[in-house]
Each structure stands twice: as structure tokens, then as C-alpha cells.
Design a protein around this motif. Structure first.
Motif, PDB file in Angstrom:
ATOM      1  N   ALA A  85       6.230   2.110   1.436  1.00  0.00           N
ATOM      2  CA  ALA A  85       4.768   0.995   1.258  1.00  0.00           C
ATOM      3  C   ALA A  85       4.546   0.282   2.778  1.00  0.00           C
ATOM      4  O   ALA A  85       5.479   0.231   3.127  1.00  0.00           O
ATOM      5  CB  ALA A  85       5.359   0.692  -0.119  1.00  0.00           C
TER       6      ALA A  85
ATOM      7  N   GLY B 211       2.579  -8.373  -5.416  1.00  0.00           N
ATOM      8  CA  GLY B 211       1.446  -7.744  -6.016  1.00  0.00           C
ATOM      9  C   GLY B 211       2.426  -6.146  -6.178  1.00  0.00           C
ATOM     10  O   GLY B 211       3.136  -6.047  -5.662  1.00  0.00           O
ATOM     11  N   LYS B 212       1.932  -5.079  -6.925  1.00  0.00           N
ATOM     12  CA  LYS B 212       2.242  -3.661  -7.017  1.00  0.00           C
ATOM     13  C   LYS B 212       1.350  -2.843  -6.761  1.00  0.00           C
ATOM     14  O   LYS B 212      -0.233  -3.278  -6.929  1.00  0.00           O
ATOM     15  CB  LYS B 212       3.067  -3.712  -7.896  1.00  0.00           C
ATOM     16  CG  LYS B 212       2.556  -3.942  -8.960  1.00  0.00           C
ATOM     17  CD  LYS B 212       3.752  -3.619 -10.920  1.00  0.00           C
ATOM     18  CE  LYS B 212       3.164  -4.505 -11.539  1.00  0.00           C
ATOM     19  NZ  LYS B 212       3.749  -4.306 -12.578  1.00  0.00           N
ATOM     20  N   GLN B 213       1.304  -2.091  -6.027  1.00  0.00           N
ATOM     21  CA  GLN B 213       0.279  -0.959  -6.431  1.00  0.00           C
ATOM     22  C   GLN B 213       1.146   0.685  -6.442  1.00  0.00           C
ATOM     23  O   GLN B 213       2.495   0.854  -6.256  1.00  0.00           O
ATOM     24  CB  GLN B 213       0.199  -0.631  -4.834  1.00  0.00           C
ATOM     25  CG  GLN B 213      -1.131   0.498  -4.621  1.00  0.00           C
ATOM     26  CD  GLN B 213      -1.558   0.620  -3.064  1.00  0.00           C
ATOM     27  OE1 GLN B 213      -0.956   1.143  -2.774  1.00  0.00           O
ATOM     28  NE2 GLN B 213      -3.088   0.098  -3.250  1.00  0.00           N
ATOM     29  N   ASN B 214       0.152   1.521  -7.276  1.00  0.00           N
ATOM     30  CA  ASN B 214       0.677   3.155  -7.865  1.00  0.00           C
ATOM     31  C   ASN B 214       0.478   3.614  -6.571  1.00  0.00           C
ATOM     32  O   ASN B 214      -0.646   3.639  -5.900  1.00  0.00           O
ATOM     33  CB  ASN B 214       0.399   3.636  -8.975  1.00  0.00           C
ATOM     34  CG  ASN B 214       1.483   2.604  -9.951  1.00  0.00           C
ATOM     35  OD1 ASN B 214       2.114   2.140  -9.434  1.00  0.00           O
ATOM     36  ND2 ASN B 214       0.882   2.906 -10.898  1.00  0.00           N
ATOM     37  N   SER B 215       1.152   4.968  -6.685  1.00  0.00           N
ATOM     38  CA  SER B 215       0.928   6.010  -5.380  1.00  0.00           C
ATOM     39  C   SER B 215       0.282   6.671  -5.887  1.00  0.00           C
ATOM     40  O   SER B 215      -0.284   6.650  -6.998  1.00  0.00           O
ATOM     41  CB  SER B 215       1.870   6.981  -4.801  1.00  0.00           C
ATOM     42  OG  SER B 215       2.820   7.509  -5.868  1.00  0.00           O
TER      43      SER B 215
ATOM     44  N   LYS C 173       1.110  -1.298  -0.323  1.00  0.00           N
ATOM     45  CA  LYS C 173      -0.237   0.122  -0.259  1.00  0.00           C
ATOM     46  C   LYS C 173       0.811   1.266   0.026  1.00  0.00           C
ATOM     47  O   LYS C 173       1.924   1.215   1.059  1.00  0.00           O
ATOM     48  CB  LYS C 173      -1.231   0.172   1.187  1.00  0.00           C
ATOM     49  CG  LYS C 173      -1.635   1.087   1.276  1.00  0.00           C
ATOM     50  CD  LYS C 173      -2.892   0.764   2.265  1.00  0.00           C
ATOM     51  CE  LYS C 173      -3.751   2.228   2.770  1.00  0.00           C
ATOM     52  NZ  LYS C 173      -4.583   2.016   3.313  1.00  0.00           N
ATOM     53  N   THR C 174       0.490   1.724  -1.525  1.00  0.00           N
ATOM     54  CA  THR C 174       2.406   2.710  -1.748  1.00  0.00           C
ATOM     55  C   THR C 174       1.297   4.513  -1.264  1.00  0.00           C
ATOM     56  O   THR C 174       0.261   4.546  -1.392  1.00  0.00           O
ATOM     57  CB  THR C 174       3.011   2.697  -3.179  1.00  0.00           C
ATOM     58  OG1 THR C 174       2.828   1.289  -3.752  1.00  0.00           O
ATOM     59  CG2 THR C 174       3.653   3.735  -2.508  1.00  0.00           C
TER      60      THR C 174
ATOM     61  N   GLU D 275       5.879  -2.504  -5.755  1.00  0.00           N
ATOM     62  CA  GLU D 275       5.904  -4.276  -5.694  1.00  0.00           C
ATOM     63  C   GLU D 275       6.483  -5.107  -5.229  1.00  0.00           C
ATOM     64  O   GLU D 275       7.755  -5.171  -4.120  1.00  0.00           O
ATOM     65  CB  GLU D 275       6.651  -4.718  -6.985  1.00  0.00           C
ATOM     66  CG  GLU D 275       7.171  -5.422  -7.830  1.00  0.00           C
ATOM     67  CD  GLU D 275       7.133  -5.943  -9.139  1.00  0.00           C
ATOM     68  OE1 GLU D 275       6.428  -7.202  -9.328  1.00  0.00           O
ATOM     69  OE2 GLU D 275       7.778  -4.741  -9.755  1.00  0.00           O
TER      70      GLU D 275
ATOM     71  N   GLU E 225       5.616   3.368  -8.078  1.00  0.00           N
ATOM     72  CA  GLU E 225       5.561   2.120  -7.689  1.00  0.00           C
ATOM     73  C   GLU E 225       6.482   1.185  -7.013  1.00  0.00           C
ATOM     74  O   GLU E 225       7.616   0.692  -6.779  1.00  0.00           O
ATOM     75  CB  GLU E 225       5.339   1.728  -9.041  1.00  0.00           C
ATOM     76  CG  GLU E 225       4.745   0.345  -9.208  1.00  0.00           C
ATOM     77  CD  GLU E 225       4.972  -0.223 -10.818  1.00  0.00           C
ATOM     78  OE1 GLU E 225       4.045  -0.119 -11.461  1.00  0.00           O
ATOM     79  OE2 GLU E 225       6.443  -0.861 -10.843  1.00  0.00           O
TER      80      GLU E 225
END
Length: 425
Positions: free
Chosen positions: A261, A309-313, A238-239, A305, A303
Motif C-alpha cells: 500500500a 481512509g482505507k482501500q481494498n485491493s 492505494k492498495t 488503512e 484491505e
């Protein structure tokens, strides 16, 4: 033929022997807590020849210490109203069910117990049950010592505890209560009872690191599970992005952008991106610290990872604020405004000082005039008194020397002056 006949005879002999034997079925040992009750699951068989003798009236007796009268105590007798301890015969003796419950068990009642039946026949069964009365509840048992799940997965934990007396069941509670709880009271083939509590919840990152315990409670006692269950939740990052920059942002200002993150396991990679006029370009740096120029204007995001998974801010906008003449005008206007305020303050102070001085002078003048008026009155009184006193003296002298004075005055002065002088006197 001989062997067949012999087999039949042996089978008949065994059946006859079984039907001629007294037997009882109950646990070899039971345990309860001090002050509570205890349930004794019990069933028995009697010789077939005594089947007709099992009839009313019938009594069930629990004897402590010995099978025989000597060295034993009849703790409970179902046919008596007064017993050493309170009890209840739950089973139907005519159906060979001797299940019983004994209440208010204290430590002194720990021991070996025999069941005795009194009906058309009397018999004390040979097999006893060992009852132990303890001061501490048994620890409840958790189904898992450790749980590792991916986020949003349903978790089910079970906690069980023996129930020595279902008539006074304990309570099972969870700490913390993360979801729904279902509690059931179960019995096995021996007639013993077990309390079971099931906790169900959907895992989230907020549950990561939680230590879940199960608590067994009665009115007088409580016990906690020996080993709590440790929860491990695995989740994607969670970024979040944070920018450290002056406001307004001018060309040449220093800029620092941070990317953080929350992830389990830890983040394996962080990437930076700049978006401007529909184009997205990756910035090959692990951190962003730079001097702001026009070619760095745009939207920035990162981003993070890991294996889940990965997440963008969210995006942050960097745009240069141009210096303008209005800035100088505003500064001058602010300076002039401050000067005017200072001058107005000074003028006000001087005006107040003048007013105070004027009031003071007026007050002093008024007071001086008042004092002068008072002195004039006193002077007039004194002068009048002096004049009157002088006239009295003069009249006295005139009375003594009147002839001489009149003659003298008339000779030395003209007549007009003499007349004036006499009138004055």
C-alpha cells in the motif's frame, strides 16, 4: 478669549511656516542590479510664495555626490539631450511630481542623489536618496517554507520580488510548474514596485515530497529563492495485491500472496479476506503463505488503512487444476512426436549420404572410362607402327635373301601354306 486668540495666532504661524518650506518625498534608499535601470518615486512641495514661479520652462536635475556644485556631478538633466547616463522624467514638474527613471546603472553610479529644480526659481532639495547598484539580484521571497495538505486540496503559493525598474521588469518562474500561474506588478504608497507571482494547483500523491522553487530572472542575471517550499501531501492507502504461485495450480502447491500500500502517513493496519460462493471470511494473518488445498479455493483480497481512509485491493482467484489422463497422453504424444522427428532427421541424413556417394562413384567411373579410351588409342598407334616397321624389315631381308627364302619355304611347307604366307607378307 486671550487663550483663544493665542491659539489662532499659533495656528496661523504654523501654516505660514509649512507653506514657506521646501520638502521632497521619496524613499530613503533604493537598490538596482548592475546594467539595469532604476525608478525613483518622487514628489515635492514649494513655498506658497513661489507657486506662480513654477512654470515653463522647467527642468529636473539629478545630482550625485553633493547638494552643492562643489563635489557633485549632474548625472541627468531633463532639459539636455546629452547626459552622463540616459534618463527620463516621468512626472509632471508643474504638478510637483518629480518621479524619474535612470537607465544603464553601473556600479560606479552607486551613491547619494539630490533632486534639483530649475524654473522661475532654482532649488536643490535637502533630502537625498541613497542608490545602491549591486551585481546580484535580490532573492525572491516565498509565502510558505512548508505546506502540508490533504490530497485533492487546492494549494496557493505566492512569490514576490522587488522591481527596481518597471520599465524593464524581471520574470518570475516556478520549478516545477505544477499548475496555473498568475503574475501581477503592484505598487505601494511610496511608489515602489513589487512583482508577484501566484502558483495554484490541486494536490495529489504525486506531489508529495516535491521541493518548489521560485526563480527571478532578467536578461543578464537570475536569482533563486533562498528556501524552497517543501510539499507534504497526506492521502489514504492505494492498495495492490500480488500472488506468487505456479501455473497451473495443483493441489499441494505452495502459495504466497503479498499486499502493498502507498500511503501517507504509513498504513496502520492490513487485513486479509477470502470470498467463496457469496461468503466473505476474514483471515487472521498478516501475510499469506500456505499449501494449496481444496478448502482454500476462492477469491482473495486485502484491505489497508490509515487515519485518512482505507482501500481494498483487487481480487485474485485461486483454483486447483485437476491432474487428468490427458496430461499423460499429451506427454506421450509429445515424446512420440519428438522420436518421429528424430527418426525423420536420421533418415534424411542417410539419404543425403547415399546420394553423395552415388554421385561420387559415377564421377569416378566416368573419369576411368575416359582415361582407358585414351590409352587404347595410344596402344593402337604403337602396334601399327611396330607392324609397319616389322614389315619394312621383313621386306628388306626378303630383297636380300629372296631366292633363298622362296626356295626354303617351298621345300619345307605345302603349297597352300606358302601361298598364304606370301600373301600375308
Amino acid at each position: 478669549m486671550v487663550w483663544s486668540a493665542l491659539g489662532i495666532l499659533l495656528s496661523f504661524a504654523l501654516v505660514t511656516a509649512v507653506h514657506c518650506i521646501f520638502s521632497i518625498q521619496m524613499p530613503s534608499s533604493l537598490e538596482t542590479v548592475n546594467g539595469s535601470c532604476i525608478l525613483i518615486p518622487c514628489g515635492f512641495t514649494i513655498p506658497q510664495s513661489l507657486k506662480e514661479s513654477l512654470k515653463l520652462p522647467v527642468s529636473g536635475i539629478w545630482r550625485n555626490g553633493s547638494r552643492w556644485f562643489t563635489g557633485s556631478t549632474d548625472i541627468y538633466n531633463s532639459s539636455r539631450k546629452l547626459n552622463e547616463i540616459q534618463g527620463e522624467l516621468l512626472g509632471d514638474l508643474l504638478q510637483k511630481n518629480c518621479t524619474s527613471v535612470l537607465y544603464n546603472m553601473g556600479s560606479k553610479y552607486s551613491g547619494t542623489y539630490y533632486f534639483r529644480i530649475e524654473t522661475g526659481f532654482k532649488y536643490t532639495f535637502e533630502t537625498p536618496v541613497q542608490i545602491n547598484v549591486v551585481d546580484i539580484l535580490p532573492q525572491p521571497i516565498l509565502s510558505h517554507a512548508r505546506v502540508s495538505v490533504k490530497e485533492s486540496t487546492e494549494v496557493e503559493l505566492t512569490c514576490t520580488a522587488p522591481v527596481p525598474c518597471p520599465q524593464q521588469p524581471p520574470n518570475l518562474t516556478w520549478t516545477p510548474e505544477l499548475g496555473s500561474i498568475t503574475e501581477t506588478l503592484q505598487t505601494d504608497e511610496t511608489g515602489s514596485y513589487t512583482l508577484s507571482s501566484v502558483l495554484r494547483f490541486v494536490s495529489s500523491r504525486s506531489h508529495h515530497g516535491e521541493s518548489i522553487k521560485c526563480l527571478l530572472q532578467t536578461q543578464q542575471h537570475h536569482s533563486v529563492s533562498d528556501h524552497p517550499c517543501a510539499i507534504t501531501v497526506l492521502y489514504a492507502p492505494k492498495t495492490q495485491i500480488e500472488v506468487n504461485v505456479s501455473d497451473p495450480l495443483y493441489e499441494g502447491s505452495n502459495v504466497t500472496i503479498f499486499c502493498s500500500a502507498d500511503a501517507n502517513p504509513e498504513v496502520t493496519q492490513i487485513r486479509w479476506f477470502r470470498e467463496w460462493r457469496g461468503n466473505v471470511s476474514e483471515i487472521n494473518r498478516t501475510d499469506l503463505t500456505f499449501t494449496m488445498t481444496k478448502d482454500r479455493v476462492g477469491f482473495y483480497y486485502c484491505e489497508a488503512e490509515n487515519i485518512y481512509g482505507k482501500q481494498n485491493s483487487s481480487k485474485v482467484s485461486l483454483n486447483i487444476t485437476e491432474h487428468s489422463s490427458e496430461d499423460g497422453y499429451d506427454t506421450l504424444r509429445e515424446g512420440n512426436s519428438s522420436t518421429v522427428k528424430w527418426l525423420l532427421g536420421c533418415c534424411g541424413a542417410v539419404l543425403m549420404l547415399i546420394i553423395l556417394l552415388t554421385i561420387t562413384l559415377c564421377f569416378k567411373r566416368s573419369r576411368t572410362r575416359s582415361m582407358q579410351g585414351s590409352n587404347v588409342n595410344k596402344s593402337q598407334i604403337y602396334v601399327n607402327f611396330d607392324k609397319n616397321f616389322s614389315n619394312l624389315q621383313r621386306e628388306s631381308r626378303d630383297s636380300e635373301c629372296g631366292v633363298y627364302s622362296n626356295v626354303s619355304n617351298s621345300q619345307s611347307k605345302p603349297a597352300s601354306e606358302a601361298i598364304y604366307e606370301n600373301s600375308s607378307i
